[in-house]
Design an enzyme around this catalytic site. Structure first.
Site, PDB file in Angstrom:
ATOM      1  N   TYR A  57      20.363  76.309  64.470  1.00 18.73           N
ATOM      2  CA  TYR A  57      19.896  76.536  65.843  1.00 18.73           C
ATOM      3  C   TYR A  57      18.395  76.787  65.895  1.00 18.73           C
ATOM      4  O   TYR A  57      17.728  76.430  66.860  1.00 18.73           O
ATOM      5  CB  TYR A  57      20.645  77.711  66.478  1.00 18.73           C
ATOM      6  CG  TYR A  57      22.084  77.361  66.780  1.00 18.73           C
ATOM      7  CD1 TYR A  57      22.421  76.587  67.880  1.00 18.73           C
ATOM      8  CD2 TYR A  57      23.113  77.784  65.945  1.00 18.73           C
ATOM      9  CE1 TYR A  57      23.727  76.247  68.160  1.00 18.73           C
ATOM     10  CE2 TYR A  57      24.434  77.456  66.206  1.00 18.73           C
ATOM     11  CZ  TYR A  57      24.738  76.686  67.320  1.00 18.73           C
ATOM     12  OH  TYR A  57      26.031  76.337  67.584  1.00 18.73           O
ATOM     13  N   ASP A  76      25.442  68.712  64.250  1.00 19.42           N
ATOM     14  CA  ASP A  76      26.833  68.422  63.877  1.00 19.42           C
ATOM     15  C   ASP A  76      26.980  66.965  63.449  1.00 19.42           C
ATOM     16  O   ASP A  76      26.448  66.065  64.103  1.00 19.42           O
ATOM     17  CB  ASP A  76      27.762  68.597  65.091  1.00 19.42           C
ATOM     18  CG  ASP A  76      27.873  70.023  65.561  1.00 19.42           C
ATOM     19  OD1 ASP A  76      27.131  70.896  65.061  1.00 19.42           O
ATOM     20  OD2 ASP A  76      28.712  70.274  66.447  1.00 19.42           O
ATOM     21  N   ASP A 120      29.321  80.947  64.010  1.00 18.21           N
ATOM     22  CA  ASP A 120      28.463  80.068  64.805  1.00 18.21           C
ATOM     23  C   ASP A 120      27.406  80.883  65.568  1.00 18.21           C
ATOM     24  O   ASP A 120      27.435  82.124  65.548  1.00 18.21           O
ATOM     25  CB  ASP A 120      29.358  79.270  65.778  1.00 18.21           C
ATOM     26  CG  ASP A 120      28.770  77.919  66.130  1.00 18.21           C
ATOM     27  OD1 ASP A 120      27.560  77.741  65.968  1.00 18.21           O
ATOM     28  OD2 ASP A 120      29.530  77.046  66.589  1.00 18.21           O
ATOM     29  N   GLU A 158      25.652  79.514  60.750  1.00 19.95           N
ATOM     30  CA  GLU A 158      24.944  78.400  61.410  1.00 19.95           C
ATOM     31  C   GLU A 158      23.503  78.784  61.778  1.00 19.95           C
ATOM     32  O   GLU A 158      22.836  78.060  62.515  1.00 19.95           O
ATOM     33  CB  GLU A 158      25.707  77.939  62.656  1.00 19.95           C
ATOM     34  CG  GLU A 158      27.033  77.332  62.328  1.00 19.95           C
ATOM     35  CD  GLU A 158      27.333  76.040  63.106  1.00 19.95           C
ATOM     36  OE1 GLU A 158      26.418  75.418  63.648  1.00 19.95           O
ATOM     37  OE2 GLU A 158      28.514  75.677  63.127  1.00 19.95           O
ATOM     38  N   TRP A 159      23.043  79.871  61.265  1.00 21.96           N
ATOM     39  CA  TRP A 159      21.753  80.435  61.639  1.00 21.96           C
ATOM     40  C   TRP A 159      20.580  79.456  61.538  1.00 21.96           C
ATOM     41  O   TRP A 159      19.861  79.247  62.522  1.00 21.96           O
ATOM     42  CB  TRP A 159      21.635  81.719  60.844  1.00 21.96           C
ATOM     43  CG  TRP A 159      20.339  82.337  60.464  1.00 21.96           C
ATOM     44  CD1 TRP A 159      19.074  82.066  60.895  1.00 21.96           C
ATOM     45  CD2 TRP A 159      20.213  83.424  59.536  1.00 21.96           C
ATOM     46  NE1 TRP A 159      18.180  82.912  60.290  1.00 21.96           N
ATOM     47  CE2 TRP A 159      18.842  83.742  59.459  1.00 21.96           C
ATOM     48  CE3 TRP A 159      21.121  84.163  58.776  1.00 21.96           C
ATOM     49  CZ2 TRP A 159      18.357  84.761  58.632  1.00 21.96           C
ATOM     50  CZ3 TRP A 159      20.639  85.174  57.953  1.00 21.96           C
ATOM     51  CH2 TRP A 159      19.273  85.474  57.889  1.00 21.96           C
ATOM     52  N   PRO A 160      20.344  78.765  60.404  1.00 23.09           N
ATOM     53  CA  PRO A 160      19.151  77.903  60.361  1.00 23.09           C
ATOM     54  C   PRO A 160      19.206  76.751  61.359  1.00 23.09           C
ATOM     55  O   PRO A 160      18.186  76.398  61.950  1.00 23.09           O
ATOM     56  CB  PRO A 160      19.142  77.357  58.929  1.00 23.09           C
ATOM     57  CG  PRO A 160      20.014  78.262  58.150  1.00 23.09           C
ATOM     58  CD  PRO A 160      21.038  78.782  59.097  1.00 23.09           C
TER      59      PRO A 160
HETATM   60  C1  GLA Z   1      29.064  74.029  67.125  1.00 25.84           C
HETATM   61  C2  GLA Z   1      29.158  73.858  65.617  1.00 25.84           C
HETATM   62  C3  GLA Z   1      30.305  72.934  65.268  1.00 25.84           C
HETATM   63  C4  GLA Z   1      31.598  73.504  65.827  1.00 25.84           C
HETATM   64  C5  GLA Z   1      31.454  73.723  67.318  1.00 25.84           C
HETATM   65  C6  GLA Z   1      32.648  74.451  67.903  1.00 25.84           C
HETATM   66  O1  GLA Z   1      28.713  72.832  67.732  1.00 25.84           O
HETATM   67  O2  GLA Z   1      27.960  73.354  65.095  1.00 25.84           O
HETATM   68  O3  GLA Z   1      30.410  72.777  63.877  1.00 25.84           O
HETATM   69  O4  GLA Z   1      31.911  74.700  65.164  1.00 25.84           O
HETATM   70  O5  GLA Z   1      30.306  74.490  67.643  1.00 25.84           O
HETATM   71  O6  GLA Z   1      32.524  74.696  69.253  1.00 25.84           O
END
Ligand code: GLA
Length: 494
Positions: A282, A307, A246, A278-280
């Site tokens: 954010y 999410d 993340d 999750e780089w792109p």
């Molecule tokens: C972010 C991610 C979610 C999850 C939460 C956990 O929001 O995008 O998929 O992993 O963190 O805290």
């Protein structure tokens, strides 16, 4: 030496984000670009700098009063230089060149993710539930993970292809140990992660875990920044097969090099670890550009958007984001690396049967990961049947790995198309309307961008009904509200 480059402060970055697209933003951006061009690097040197950047972070922060090297996909390179910087840079470049010489210069080459990953993940359904006193069956714990692994193995999920069992955030204790290693919460994971992963493996499943590139995870537990090598080694030692990495509590400008560094350390362990980033996401939601070619070279999977939540509006919002932005990232999906619209939420509280069909069918069209987040112990049989539908899974897992695109959207009807192996095309008709009555629709082959004269359309959920469509005879269908019809079109030679 003082840099000619003004340091971009957090304040000016925030300003840039908040006024994206405004004249001020364009001015700032163009100044930064101009300045950046003095410092543009490419090829080998850039790769060297990328790794070097992250390795420098602890030393830079400690010794130069916060001077930083910022790099972003949109802005090549701008540096705040001091004398320390040059000495450190030289040392680290030597170290990194040596590492790269051993590693080779190619990006991610871990042989994983040849089709989109399939599995189960805690987050959407179980969140950061740590209250094992009140909710012992549903808190994030080894008990929950073992229960899901048991069901995946016993109830057909594993055999249908769902292979990863992944713990998301909130598995950690509050502190690292004295050697800097991560420690799981001792009350909820009393047997330790290594034993838990062995249990999952004993069910012929694979084990995944969550960490964060920043100083803390999104849930506030110790993050990997400055500990990436230690964490990669810990995960390999624990038998981890999948890492969700993340991006909370970190600097967005450090992402390219940070994610690459973690990938490097994971590969270096010698264990095959699927790498989900999750780089792109954010960056996109902050209005920043993403170098998707680089993301693909670094990660097996990457989140592009918010999410998923337990609702139709959330699923539709994700589908619409994919429809509007197809051109930006669709082409980067393919064997080895995939765009991630987030978890499959079938079997939870928020979706009707029709809406569950939409999510399964659209995730198949999008070549998306089938990572469920639901309670497999308590699931409607209709949801289970959709999750285990071999025809949908086969489309999702098609070996060519071409991600589908939105062909057109009119009056709340979306038409999507995905090229499949053996000269087949999956075509989906999604009805977003909520007006209660099914829509009667008619489409020509030209509408569907199908160029031959005759096609057989097979209904794809059951693979039982066939419809012949020619230049003269359009496809006539009825699509339910919040529903989807999915077909596989195959050219006919009569
Ligand atoms: C972010 C991610 C979610 C999850 C939460 C956990 O929001 O995008 O998929 O992993 O963190 O805290």
């Amino acid at each position: 030496m003082k840099s000619r480059v003004p340091e971009l402060t957090d304040e000016s970055l925030n300003l840039l984000k908040s006024v994206k697209g405004s004249p001020i933003s364009r001015l700032v951006t163009s100044q930064v670009s101009k300045i950046s061009s003095y410092f543009e690097f490419s090829g080998l040197l850039n790769q060297v700098l990328d790794l070097w950047r992250v390795m420098m972070l602890p030393i830079t922060a400690a010794t130069s009063g916060g001077s930083k090297l910022f790099v972003d996909e949109g802005f090549p390179i701008y540096v705040h230089i001091n004398s320390f910087f040059l000495i450190k840079m030289t040392c680290w470049i030597l170290v990194v060149v040596a590492i790269l010489a051993v590693r080779g210069l190619h990006g991610l080459d871990n042989g994983l993710g040849l089709t989109p990953p399939m599995g189960w993940l805690t987050w959407e359904r179980f969140r950061c539930n740590m209250d094992c006193d009140r909710d012992p069956d549903n808190c994030i714990s080894e008990h929950l993970i073992k229960a899901m692994a048991d069901i995946m193995a016993a109830n057909g999920y594993r055999d249908a292809g769902y292979e990863y069992v992944i713990i998301d955030d909130c598995w950690l204790g509050p502190e690292r140990d004295t050697n800097g290693r991560l420690v799981p919460d001792p009350n909820r994971f009393p047997s330790g992660i290594k034993n838990l992963s062995a249990y999952v493996h004993s069910k012929n499943l694979k084990f995944g875990i969550y960490q964060d590139f920043g100083t803390k995870t999104c849930g506030g537990f110790p993050g990997s920044e400055f500990y990436m090598q230690t964490d990669a080694e810990t995960f390999a030692d624990w038998g981890v097969d999948y890492l969700k990495f993340d991006g909370c509590n970190s600097n967005l400008y450090d992402f390219p090099s940070g994610y690459e560094a973690m990938g490097f350390f994971l590969n270096k362990t010698g264990r095959s670890i699927f790498y989900s980033c999750e780089w792109p996401f954010y960056k996109i939601v902050s209005g920043l550009q993403v170098d998707f070619a680089k993301v693909r070279k670094t990660c097996n999977l990457w989140r592009n958007y918010y999410d998923v939540q337990d609702s139709w509006s959330s699923v539709l919002d994700i589908v619409n984001f994919w429809g509007s932005n197809s051109k930006i990232f669709t082409k980067y999906a393919g064997p080895g690396g995939w765009n991630d619209p987030d978890m499959i939420i079938l079997g939870n509280f928020g979706l009707s049967y029709e809406e569950e069909r939409v999510q399964m069918a659209m995730w198949a069209i999008l070549a998306a990961p089938l990572i469920m987040s639901n309670d497999l112990r308590h699931i409607r049989s209709s949801s289970k049947a959709l999750l285990l539908n071999r025809n949908l899974i086969a489309i999702n897992q098609d070996k060519l790995g071409i991600q589908g695109i939105l062909l057109q959207k009119q009056n709340g009807i979306q038409i999507w198309s995905r090229d499949l192996s053996f000269n087949r095309t999956a075509v989906a008709f999604l009805n977003e309307n909520s007006d209660g009555m099914p829509r009667f629709l008619s489409f020509s082959l030209v509408d569907l961008k199908l160029t031959s004269s005759t096609y057989n359309f097979t209904e794809a959920f059951d693979m039982k009904t066939n419809i012949l469509v020619t230049r003269q005879r359009p496809l006539k269908i009825k699509v339910n509200p919040h529903g989807i019809n999915l077909y596989i079109a195959k050219e006919m030679h009569l």
